[in-house]
Enzyme design. Sequence first.
Site, short mmCIF file in Angstrom:
data_model
loop_
_atom_site.label_atom_id
_atom_site.label_comp_id
_atom_site.label_asym_id
_atom_site.label_seq_id
_atom_site.Cartn_x
_atom_site.Cartn_y
_atom_site.Cartn_z
N GLN A 283 -51.05 16.65 36.67
CA GLN A 283 -51.26 15.83 37.69
C GLN A 283 -52.77 16.37 38.12
O GLN A 283 -52.43 18.29 38.56
CB GLN A 283 -49.76 16.45 38.82
CG GLN A 283 -50.69 15.50 40.16
CD GLN A 283 -49.53 15.62 40.93
OE1 GLN A 283 -48.30 16.52 41.36
NE2 GLN A 283 -49.32 15.17 42.35
N GLY A 284 -53.74 16.24 38.47
CA GLY A 284 -54.58 16.71 38.37
C GLY A 284 -55.31 16.96 40.12
O GLY A 284 -56.19 16.36 39.86
N SER B 75 -55.07 19.54 43.01
CA SER B 75 -55.55 20.66 43.62
C SER B 75 -56.56 21.47 43.22
O SER B 75 -56.81 21.77 41.76
CB SER B 75 -54.17 21.79 44.33
OG SER B 75 -53.33 21.92 44.77
N SER C 10 -49.76 22.54 37.15
CA SER C 10 -48.37 22.45 36.27
C SER C 10 -48.41 21.43 34.73
O SER C 10 -48.51 20.63 34.59
CB SER C 10 -46.90 21.92 36.82
OG SER C 10 -46.68 22.73 38.32
N GLU D 188 -43.30 12.56 45.07
CA GLU D 188 -43.51 14.26 44.82
C GLU D 188 -42.28 14.71 46.07
O GLU D 188 -41.57 15.71 46.10
CB GLU D 188 -44.44 14.62 44.76
CG GLU D 188 -44.15 15.78 44.76
CD GLU D 188 -45.79 16.64 44.32
OE1 GLU D 188 -46.43 17.01 45.11
OE2 GLU D 188 -45.55 17.84 43.34
N GLU E 214 -46.19 24.22 55.93
CA GLU E 214 -46.54 23.62 57.09
C GLU E 214 -47.51 21.91 56.93
O GLU E 214 -47.46 21.15 58.16
CB GLU E 214 -47.66 24.88 57.49
CG GLU E 214 -47.34 26.11 57.24
CD GLU E 214 -46.57 26.58 56.89
OE1 GLU E 214 -46.73 26.35 55.01
OE2 GLU E 214 -45.90 27.85 56.79
#
Lengths: 369, 395
Positions: B127-128, B130, B162, B245, B378
């Site tokens: 998963q690209g 961040s 990941s 997710e 957060e």
Amino acid sequence: MQFGLSESQEILKDNARKFFAGECPLNHVRKLAETGSTYDADLWSKMAAQGFTGIIFPEEYGGMGMSAVDLSLLMEEAGRALVPGPFFATVALAATVINAVATDAQKKKYLAPICSGEARSTLAEIEAGAGWGARAEGKTTVVNGRLTGEKLFVPAADVADFLVVAAGSGVFAVQRNAPGVSVTPMPTMDLTRSVYAVRLDNTPAEKLGDASGMERATDVATAALVAEMVGGMQRILDMTVEYAKTRKQYGKAIGAFQAVQHQCADMYLETESSRSAAYYAAWALDHDPAQAATAVSIAKMYASDACRTVGNRGVQVHGGMGFTWENDLHLYYRRAKASETMLGDATFHRERIARLVIDAPGARPQGVH
Amino acid sequence: MDLNMTAEEQQFRDELRGWLKANVPADWSAKREDPLETRFEYLRTWQRKLFDGGWAGISWPKEYGGRGASLMQQVIFWQEMALADAPPMANVLGLGLIGPTIIGFGTNAHKQRYLSKILNAEEIWCQGFSEPNAGSDLASLQTSARREGDFYVVNGQKTWTSYGWIADWCEVVVRTDPNVPKHKGLTVMLLDMKTPGISVRPLRQMTGESEFSEVFFQDVRVPVENVVGEVNQGWEVALGTLMHERGTFGAGLQILYRRNMERLIELSHELERDGRPAAQDPLVRQKLAQCYAEIEIMRLNQMRAFSRISATGVPGPEGSIQKIFWSELNQRVQQVAQELLGPYAQLASSSSDAVDKGAWAYGYLRSRGNTIEAGTSEIQRNIIGHFVLGLPRSY
């Protein structure tokens, strides 16, 4: 598997919410609390007319024959409205115990008038040195069918027509006006549910059954109490979110500040998690007896801590206003504290869980049912 | 409300149970502590076996290799995998996030092309999302895609990717229009990791392993048909992935937590404390019971959420409480494990005195990442505050 409310359950909950909003608004609760009497005979008869007083009891005694989940949904709405008075003591405590241990004739005598709304009752269990679930430690004596001893923290004993008393290995019915009964208020933090010391001195009593039959009944009551706590938490959350949207500082709503927003998010998490545990506990009581005791203790353990935390966060977000007598928050805050300890606090239920899952041979977390 | 299984669910459970009994590899407990790469190939073979048996993609449509069953059967599948102590599947992100995104937003051609290869672990996904300068503020990402004929040309860098080290494909979010507000110029693409111009550099984490990587793109050409959803409307697609997710991904983790809990209870009977089993120490009992209860509440929260998703079809922002719950709970459980085992808890796998081959030292360190990965606690609280409770935006 479907872990949501059915259509009829949604209707029950919705109707209860509307009923309490109309018949038991918060200004009425406050007025009762400030006059020191939490019993409203008019509200009681209206609740009985709705069938609330007989909700989970067999139809042959005038009940509605509904499930523990239905009782919990009703209690959730009662908790949201902070319904004062003897409802919990009569229906969730006394009547469930009678229904569990008494004979058919005794149920006609004691349970039927509760279902119809004619009678109010309560459960007298704990004593000095004998807390929740420690009945064996109690010192109340039974001699020739007469009871002598002192029961503490007995809810609604002032307006009960008869009391259900645990003594020795038995459960007894005692008329409120029987010889030797004295009822003394124990003023507590909670202004909306009064508790009393009940002294019995050679008081005639009718044996209903064995105390060993009480455990499931008090679990039903505990699940109902957790549901009531969930309703209270939900109301505190709603009031707090509303306040955070309207109260302005630094030129904007305080709910726009993350320090405030995250308190509200945690209140939501704690309320929803308590609700999941409460619903499951009630469901397990009817449908998965092997897991019910653990499920009830998990729910009471979590909600006991959560209701205190939610209350603290709610007052904190309200700032000085949350600390005033005039704001309604403290009425909920007080009830939450009383409910936290009633029928066992988090520490009590953690130990009960430990006995069920650590000590039991082959204990393991449960799977899908 | 009915938490009993329907006749159909029961039949599914019995069939699955029988299959697992016959097929779960006996050597899994020995392979569990293998290095990442060896373990991965083992899990890939296992996933292939599940696929061949008809047990991959329980709730995915039949025409793409799934079983076409309900979300609740998917839940039963996870539970039974746990009870059978079966290895997890290799293609974690493909199964949990990217497949559901393709099912929700992809074209028929996408579904034909990609889904069955996710299920049989032939193609591993990453998963690209961040980037070095776009973490919590994901929509500010800068990796660009410029249209050239039938291709987009991608330039930029992703990080915390990941499975980047092994992935064949990547669901990537890129900026296709730099001249509009940040949420409005994003597009989601499916990118072949073997395309020229891609380099992958493993990132070593606190545990010493390299589960994730940095991925660099230099003039990487992606065919236009690999766009998922509409061009410049990728934020909606990316949010869909993120909701999976947060909302449903944690369900598989319950398997791990339950195993950990059972083991801690076992250990509490074996370990001595003040001359008696630790299981008789009142404080240990309180702490273990608290963990046990919270793991059960995590399961119940998830069951309620799955019932809601079964009715609505898609996970909503309230799924953020699942993410907060599983991540913070694992940290609490790992801390209790540390307290129960005392100094032994810190022993690494290389120590001959290590309990459970150092799994608790590893687990403690690994859990530290839980409240950061997949959206920090957060950010999850911001999402609940704004999107669930309706408080003003705080950022």
